[in-house]
Design a protein around this motif. Structure first.
Motif, PDB file in Angstrom:
ATOM      1  N   ARG A 109      59.601   2.344  97.955  1.00 51.17           N
ATOM      2  CA  ARG A 109      58.185   1.963  97.858  1.00 51.17           C
ATOM      3  C   ARG A 109      57.687   1.448  99.202  1.00 51.17           C
ATOM      4  NH1 ARG A 109      59.932  -0.443  92.700  1.00 51.17           N
ATOM      5  NH2 ARG A 109      59.231   0.971  91.048  1.00 51.17           N
ATOM      6  N   LEU A 110      58.525   0.696  99.915  1.00 52.68           N
ATOM      7  CA  LEU A 110      58.145   0.227 101.253  1.00 52.68           C
ATOM      8  C   LEU A 110      57.819   1.395 102.176  1.00 52.68           C
ATOM      9  CD1 LEU A 110      60.676  -2.636 102.103  1.00 52.68           C
ATOM     10  CD2 LEU A 110      58.181  -2.817 102.039  1.00 52.68           C
ATOM     11  N   LEU A 111      58.498   2.518 101.979  1.00 53.43           N
ATOM     12  CA  LEU A 111      58.278   3.696 102.801  1.00 53.43           C
ATOM     13  C   LEU A 111      57.083   4.520 102.338  1.00 53.43           C
ATOM     14  CD1 LEU A 111      61.978   4.762 103.261  1.00 53.43           C
ATOM     15  CD2 LEU A 111      60.498   3.633 104.933  1.00 53.43           C
ATOM     16  N   GLY A 112      56.469   4.132 101.215  1.00 58.13           N
ATOM     17  CA  GLY A 112      55.246   4.789 100.778  1.00 58.13           C
ATOM     18  C   GLY A 112      55.347   5.642  99.533  1.00 58.13           C
ATOM     19  N   LEU A 113      56.529   5.703  98.896  1.00 60.43           N
ATOM     20  CA  LEU A 113      56.611   6.485  97.664  1.00 60.43           C
ATOM     21  C   LEU A 113      55.917   5.738  96.527  1.00 60.43           C
ATOM     22  CD1 LEU A 113      60.227   7.952  97.608  1.00 60.43           C
ATOM     23  CD2 LEU A 113      58.117   9.002  98.434  1.00 60.43           C
ATOM     24  N   ASP A 114      55.170   6.476  95.734  1.00 61.77           N
ATOM     25  CA  ASP A 114      54.446   5.901  94.607  1.00 61.77           C
ATOM     26  C   ASP A 114      55.323   6.008  93.363  1.00 61.77           C
ATOM     27  OD1 ASP A 114      52.463   4.867  92.989  1.00 61.77           O
ATOM     28  OD2 ASP A 114      51.380   6.768  92.829  1.00 61.77           O
ATOM     29  N   VAL A 115      56.028   4.922  93.064  1.00 61.93           N
ATOM     30  CA  VAL A 115      56.925   4.882  91.912  1.00 61.93           C
ATOM     31  C   VAL A 115      56.481   3.728  91.022  1.00 61.93           C
ATOM     32  CG1 VAL A 115      59.318   4.750  91.156  1.00 61.93           C
ATOM     33  CG2 VAL A 115      58.801   5.651  93.419  1.00 61.93           C
ATOM     34  N   PRO A 116      56.173   3.991  89.760  1.00 63.10           N
ATOM     35  CA  PRO A 116      55.711   2.924  88.883  1.00 63.10           C
ATOM     36  C   PRO A 116      56.790   1.860  88.663  1.00 63.10           C
ATOM     37  CG  PRO A 116      56.060   4.938  87.625  1.00 63.10           C
ATOM     38  CD  PRO A 116      56.274   5.284  89.060  1.00 63.10           C
ATOM     39  N   PRO A 117      56.390   0.596  88.495  1.00 58.10           N
ATOM     40  CA  PRO A 117      57.353  -0.497  88.325  1.00 58.10           C
ATOM     41  C   PRO A 117      58.306  -0.294  87.144  1.00 58.10           C
ATOM     42  CG  PRO A 117      55.135  -1.373  88.593  1.00 58.10           C
ATOM     43  CD  PRO A 117      55.013   0.119  88.494  1.00 58.10           C
ATOM     44  N   GLU A 118      57.841   0.343  86.080  1.00 58.48           N
ATOM     45  CA  GLU A 118      58.707   0.523  84.909  1.00 58.48           C
ATOM     46  C   GLU A 118      59.887   1.463  85.202  1.00 58.48           C
ATOM     47  OE1 GLU A 118      55.025   3.146  84.380  1.00 58.48           O
ATOM     48  OE2 GLU A 118      55.394   1.072  84.945  1.00 58.48           O
ATOM     49  N   ALA A 119      59.817   2.218  86.270  1.00 61.85           N
ATOM     50  CA  ALA A 119      60.921   3.104  86.645  1.00 61.85           C
ATOM     51  C   ALA A 119      62.163   2.317  87.057  1.00 61.85           C
ATOM     52  CB  ALA A 119      60.489   4.036  87.776  1.00 61.85           C
ATOM     53  N   ASP A 120      61.989   1.053  87.449  1.00 59.20           N
ATOM     54  CA  ASP A 120      63.120   0.220  87.870  1.00 59.20           C
ATOM     55  C   ASP A 120      64.192   0.109  86.790  1.00 59.20           C
ATOM     56  OD1 ASP A 120      61.658  -0.195  90.160  1.00 59.20           O
ATOM     57  OD2 ASP A 120      61.389  -2.348  89.860  1.00 59.20           O
ATOM     58  N   GLN A 121      63.817   0.271  85.530  1.00 60.47           N
ATOM     59  CA  GLN A 121      64.747   0.120  84.414  1.00 60.47           C
ATOM     60  C   GLN A 121      65.369   1.442  83.961  1.00 60.47           C
ATOM     61  OE1 GLN A 121      65.326  -3.071  83.797  1.00 60.47           O
ATOM     62  NE2 GLN A 121      63.718  -3.422  85.304  1.00 60.47           N
ATOM     63  N   GLU A 122      64.977   2.544  84.597  1.00 64.24           N
ATOM     64  CA  GLU A 122      65.446   3.867  84.182  1.00 64.24           C
ATOM     65  C   GLU A 122      66.780   4.215  84.854  1.00 64.24           C
ATOM     66  OE1 GLU A 122      63.945   5.711  81.843  1.00 64.24           O
ATOM     67  OE2 GLU A 122      62.443   4.147  81.629  1.00 64.24           O
ATOM     68  N   GLY A 123      67.493   5.151  84.254  1.00 66.56           N
ATOM     69  CA  GLY A 123      68.732   5.650  84.843  1.00 66.56           C
ATOM     70  C   GLY A 123      68.500   6.864  85.727  1.00 66.56           C
ATOM     71  N   HIS A 124      67.404   7.582  85.474  1.00 71.98           N
ATOM     72  CA  HIS A 124      67.039   8.752  86.272  1.00 71.98           C
ATOM     73  C   HIS A 124      65.545   8.664  86.570  1.00 71.98           C
ATOM     74  CE1 HIS A 124      66.812  12.898  87.689  1.00 71.98           C
ATOM     75  NE2 HIS A 124      65.707  13.000  86.956  1.00 71.98           N
ATOM     76  N   VAL A 125      65.188   8.821  87.831  1.00 75.11           N
ATOM     77  CA  VAL A 125      63.791   8.774  88.262  1.00 75.11           C
ATOM     78  C   VAL A 125      63.560   9.933  89.221  1.00 75.11           C
ATOM     79  CG1 VAL A 125      62.045   7.438  89.522  1.00 75.11           C
ATOM     80  CG2 VAL A 125      63.677   6.262  88.026  1.00 75.11           C
ATOM     81  N   GLU A 126      62.431  10.617  89.064  1.00 72.12           N
ATOM     82  CA  GLU A 126      62.040  11.671  89.994  1.00 72.12           C
ATOM     83  C   GLU A 126      60.659  11.378  90.536  1.00 72.12           C
ATOM     84  OE1 GLU A 126      62.223  15.665  88.532  1.00 72.12           O
ATOM     85  OE2 GLU A 126      64.350  15.487  88.029  1.00 72.12           O
ATOM     86  N   VAL A 127      60.495  11.641  91.824  1.00 72.02           N
ATOM     87  CA  VAL A 127      59.209  11.490  92.486  1.00 72.02           C
ATOM     88  C   VAL A 127      58.849  12.841  93.087  1.00 72.02           C
ATOM     89  CG1 VAL A 127      57.963  10.290  94.321  1.00 72.02           C
ATOM     90  CG2 VAL A 127      59.749   9.087  93.044  1.00 72.02           C
TER      91      VAL A 127
END
Length: 130
Positions: free
Chosen positions: A24-42
Motif C-alpha cells: 500500500r505504501l508503494l501505491g497498490l489499492d488493496v482494501p483493509p479487509e484483505a489483511d485477513q485473507e489467505g489469498h489476495v489479488e490486485v
C-alpha cells in the motif's frame, strides 16, 4: 500451437497484513479487509495481476517444501521522476522497511533504488533519467 500469456506474479507471504501494508505504501489499492485473507489479488494497469498467498494457503495444495528465503521474486515500480523515487524510498524506509540500495543515478539511465518487503522480496523503484 497455442501460447500462454503472462498474467500473474505471485508472492508467498508469511504475514498478509504486513505485506499488504508495505505494498500500500508503494501505491497498490488493496482494501483493509484483505489483511485477513489467505489469498489476495490486485489487478495492475494493463491487466497483469499481483497475487499474495500465505504459507498456509500454499500448504493446502502443495505437498512439497514451501520455497523459503528472500529474493525469489523481484518487482519493479516505475515512478514519475527522480524526486519521486527518492521520496518513495524515504517513506518506505521511514515506515520501518529495509533499504537494499539507496537511490542513485544508475549507469543504464535510471534513477534507481531497491527496498525489501517483509518476506525479503526486492522491490525496485525507478524512473528514466532524461
Amino acid at each position: 500451437m497455442t501460447n500462454g500469456r503472462f498474467d500473474h506474479i505471485g508472492i508467498i507471504v508469511s504475514d498478509m497484513a504486513k505485506s499488504l501494508a508495505f505494498y500500500r505504501l508503494l501505491g497498490l489499492d488493496v482494501p483493509p479487509e484483505a489483511d485477513q485473507e489467505g489469498h489476495v489479488e490486485v489487478r495492475l494497469p494493463g491487466g497483469l495481476r499481483l497475487g499474495f498467498d500465505t504459507e498456509a494457503v500454499i500448504r493446502s495444495f502443495h505437498d512439497g517444501p514451501i520455497p523459503a528465503g528472500p529474493g525469489r521474486v523481484n518487482l519493479g515500480f516505475v515512478c514519475p521522476d527522480a524526486a519521486a523515487v527518492d521520496d518513495l524510498h524515504a517513506r518506505v524506509v521511514a515506515a520501518g522497511y529495509r533499504s537494499e540500495i539507496a537511490p542513485f543515478d544508475a549507469p543504464w539511465g535510471q534513477r534507481y533504488a531497491t527496498v525489501v518487503d517483509p518476506d525479503g522480496t526486492g522491490v525496485d523503484l525507478f524512473t528514466p533519467l532524461s
